[in-house]
Every structure is written in C-alpha cells, then in structure tokens.
Motif scaffolding. Structure first.
Motif, PDB file in Angstrom:
ATOM      1  N   VAL A   1      -5.081  29.187   5.858  1.00 14.73           N
ATOM      2  CA  VAL A   1      -5.767  27.898   5.904  1.00 14.73           C
ATOM      3  C   VAL A   1      -4.853  26.847   5.289  1.00 14.73           C
ATOM      4  CG1 VAL A   1      -7.819  26.605   5.197  1.00 14.73           C
ATOM      5  CG2 VAL A   1      -7.988  29.070   5.641  1.00 14.73           C
TER       6      VAL A   1
ATOM      7  N   ILE B   1     -17.887  27.795  -2.679  1.00 19.18           N
ATOM      8  CA  ILE B   1     -16.472  28.017  -2.998  1.00 19.18           C
ATOM      9  C   ILE B   1     -16.190  27.625  -4.444  1.00 19.18           C
ATOM     10  CG2 ILE B   1     -14.087  27.392  -2.427  1.00 19.18           C
ATOM     11  CD1 ILE B   1     -15.353  29.104  -0.310  1.00 19.18           C
TER      12      ILE B   1
ATOM     13  N   ALA C   1      -4.249  28.110   1.520  1.00 18.38           N
ATOM     14  CA  ALA C   1      -5.166  29.121   1.004  1.00 18.38           C
ATOM     15  C   ALA C   1      -5.370  30.162   2.099  1.00 18.38           C
ATOM     16  CB  ALA C   1      -6.496  28.488   0.595  1.00 18.38           C
ATOM     17  N   HIS C   2      -6.155  31.176   1.803  1.00 18.17           N
ATOM     18  CA  HIS C   2      -6.409  32.229   2.791  1.00 18.17           C
ATOM     19  C   HIS C   2      -7.892  32.582   2.793  1.00 18.17           C
ATOM     20  CE1 HIS C   2      -2.082  32.580   2.079  1.00 18.17           C
ATOM     21  NE2 HIS C   2      -2.036  33.038   3.321  1.00 18.17           N
ATOM     22  N   SER C   3      -8.500  32.484   3.957  1.00 18.32           N
ATOM     23  CA  SER C   3      -9.881  32.906   4.105  1.00 18.32           C
ATOM     24  C   SER C   3      -9.922  34.402   4.393  1.00 18.32           C
ATOM     25  CB  SER C   3     -10.577  32.127   5.223  1.00 18.32           C
ATOM     26  OG  SER C   3      -9.951  32.386   6.472  1.00 18.32           O
TER      27      SER C   3
ATOM     28  N   GLU D   1      -7.289  26.411  10.257  1.00 22.11           N
ATOM     29  CA  GLU D   1      -7.578  27.782   9.836  1.00 22.11           C
ATOM     30  C   GLU D   1      -7.338  28.732  10.991  1.00 22.11           C
ATOM     31  OE1 GLU D   1     -11.264  30.579   8.130  1.00 22.11           O
ATOM     32  OE2 GLU D   1     -11.585  28.440   8.523  1.00 22.11           O
TER      33      GLU D   1
ATOM     34  N   SER E   1     -12.095  35.116  -0.711  1.00 19.43           N
ATOM     35  CA  SER E   1     -11.857  34.120   0.326  1.00 19.43           C
ATOM     36  C   SER E   1     -11.589  32.760  -0.308  1.00 19.43           C
ATOM     37  CB  SER E   1     -13.073  34.029   1.258  1.00 19.43           C
ATOM     38  OG  SER E   1     -12.785  33.235   2.382  1.00 19.43           O
ATOM     39  N   MET E   2     -10.559  32.095   0.152  1.00 16.48           N
ATOM     40  CA  MET E   2     -10.154  30.778  -0.354  1.00 16.48           C
ATOM     41  C   MET E   2      -9.857  30.844  -1.847  1.00 16.48           C
ATOM     42  SD  MET E   2     -10.323  29.231   2.505  1.00 16.48           S
ATOM     43  CE  MET E   2     -10.092  27.509   2.099  1.00 16.48           C
TER      44      MET E   2
ATOM     45  N   LEU F   1      -7.869  28.157  -3.637  1.00 16.64           N
ATOM     46  CA  LEU F   1      -8.635  26.937  -3.903  1.00 16.64           C
ATOM     47  C   LEU F   1      -9.588  27.147  -5.076  1.00 16.64           C
ATOM     48  CD1 LEU F   1      -8.684  24.145  -2.553  1.00 16.64           C
ATOM     49  CD2 LEU F   1     -10.592  24.939  -1.153  1.00 16.64           C
TER      50      LEU F   1
END
Length: 255
Positions: free
Chosen positions: A193, A211, A239-241, A31, A148-149, A152
């Motif tokens: 991520v 999540i 994915a992207h936080s 990450e 966030s995420m 996912l």
C-alpha cells in the motif's frame, strides 16, 4: 503548485467517509489486490445460491457489484449512515438490509441461508454463522489479516507487539472448526500500500477507524507533520495490508 500541509489536512478532514467507497483516494494512494479475486468468487457463488446473507455489508458497494443475486438475499450493517446507503443501493435489487449491532445473535432463524459472505468484517461470530447456515451451506469471506497496515499503526501508536497476531489465519480457522464448521480453504497474502500525501493518510484513518483507534488530527498533529515531511523528502509512505480468504462449510445433515 505544491500544496501545503494545512491544505491537505483540511481537505481530508472535511471529505465524507460514509459508505465503503475508496475512490476519494484515486491518484493519492494505491493498494495491491489479492490474487484470488474476491469479487469474482463472490459473484460465482451468489449466482448459484438460493438464499444469501452478506454480513457487515457497509454501504452495499461490494454486494452491488454482483450481477446475479439469489432469489432470497439479505445484508446486515451496524453503522446508521451505511444502513441508509445500503438500503438505497440494494433495495431496488430485492435485497433486505437489516440494521444489526454486529453482536450475537444474528437476526435470522436457524438454517436460513445456504451462503453467508462478508468482506472485511470487523468481528466474526463463528457460532452465529454456523447457526444460520443450512447443512451443507458455506461461509465465504475475505478477512483483514494479522498486522495489517502495521507500519501505519506503529507510526502513530508505537510498537504494538501484543496485538500483532490478532486475526491470524490459523486462529480463525481454529475458531471456525470449534463452531462446528469444516474449513475447506484458507489463503493469506500481504499486499503493498502506498500513500502519496498526508491527506490520503488522514482520510484513510478517519474512514477505517480501527487502524488507529481514536484517531484525530489534533491528537496526532506532531506525527502527521513528521509524516508529511517524510513523504515530501522520500516519496510515498509504504505499508502492507494483510488479507485472508477463508471458506468454511457446515457439514451436511446425516441421513
């Protein structure tokens, strides 16, 4: 030898997830980190504080990285395994760890601290933060930002448009102001991520339970198998936080 789906999932399902240490993912997930360097900022602020409070401290891992703590330092945590870990880690450094359900009120008197901090709190009770801060005191935190995420989340739960705005920096700043605090800094970043195997995803979702709420291997077995096949065919699942740095200050007392 290539590890099987069953082997990866079994290993991740049996690995411990207490505390807030993510080293189990070393070599299996990565990450990007926010540019502002929260650990550095935390250390700088605590070094000059007289009384500090770290809210939702987890197992105390982040607070324990700070070289110099204030003369008075307290931390709260709700999950019993983390309370035990934080107590063991932080008591030798003079930190009082208080078991707290993460619901108002905070178990401290008015104007008790000149600095309140938190990294990735699950809930933020702005009126309580304002209450326990001394006039002129500050809240410094790194929050999880909106969506966030999300890659996912939607892989397992499908589209979630109604939840995508939750924790938006503008909304959090407005809530801080509504509690009587002056917002002095808000920064937001989205960070890449990568999950390199399905076991990393299983372990992550077991640890970060908000999540995919209610996540279990059995309930998500078909999607986990599809994810495993995708990673093997295409490479890491990306994915992207979302991270928000926010600093708010309680106005100084009027003379």
């Amino acid at each position: 030898m290539t590890r099987t789906f069953e082997d990866l999932v079994a290993e991740a399902s049996g690995a411990p997830v207490d505390g807030w240490d993510f080293s189990w993912l070393d070599g299996r997930a990565s990450e990007e980190r926010p540019s502002w360097g929260y650990h550095r900022l935390l250390a700088e602020r605590l070094a000059t504080a007289s009384a500090g409070l770290d809210v939702q401290t987890g197992g105390g891992e982040v607070l324990d990285t700070v070289p110099v703590l204030p003369p008075t330092m307290a931390a709260t945590e709700s999950w019993p395994p983390n309370v035990a870990r934080a107590t063991e880690r932080l008591h030798p450094r003079g930190v009082v760890v208080v078991a707290d359900p993460d619901e108002p009120p905070l178990p401290f008197g008015d104007s008790a601290f000149d600095l309140v901090t938190s990294r990735h709190p699950a809930t933020v009770w702005w009126t309580e933060i304002a209450r326990v801060l001394r006039p002129g005191g500050s809240y410094l935190a790194q929050h999880v930002g909106p969506s966030s995420m999300w890659e996912l989340v939607e892989w397992f739960l499908g589209p979630q448009p109604e939840a995508a705005r939750a924790r938006h920096p503008d909304d959090e700043a407005a809530a801080a102001r509504a509690a009587g605090l002056d917002v002095v800094d808000v920064r937001a970043e989205r960070l890449r991520v990568e999950f390199h195997d399905v076991g990393a995803v299983v372990w992550f979702l077991r640890k970060v339970i908000w999540i995919v709420p209610g996540f279990t291997v059995d309930a998500q077995l078909p999607r986990l198998r599809q994810l495993d096949a995708r990673i093997r065919a295409e490479g890491p699942f990306v994915a992207h936080s979302a991270r928000t740095l926010i600093e708010a200050r309680k106005p100084a007392a009027r003379v």
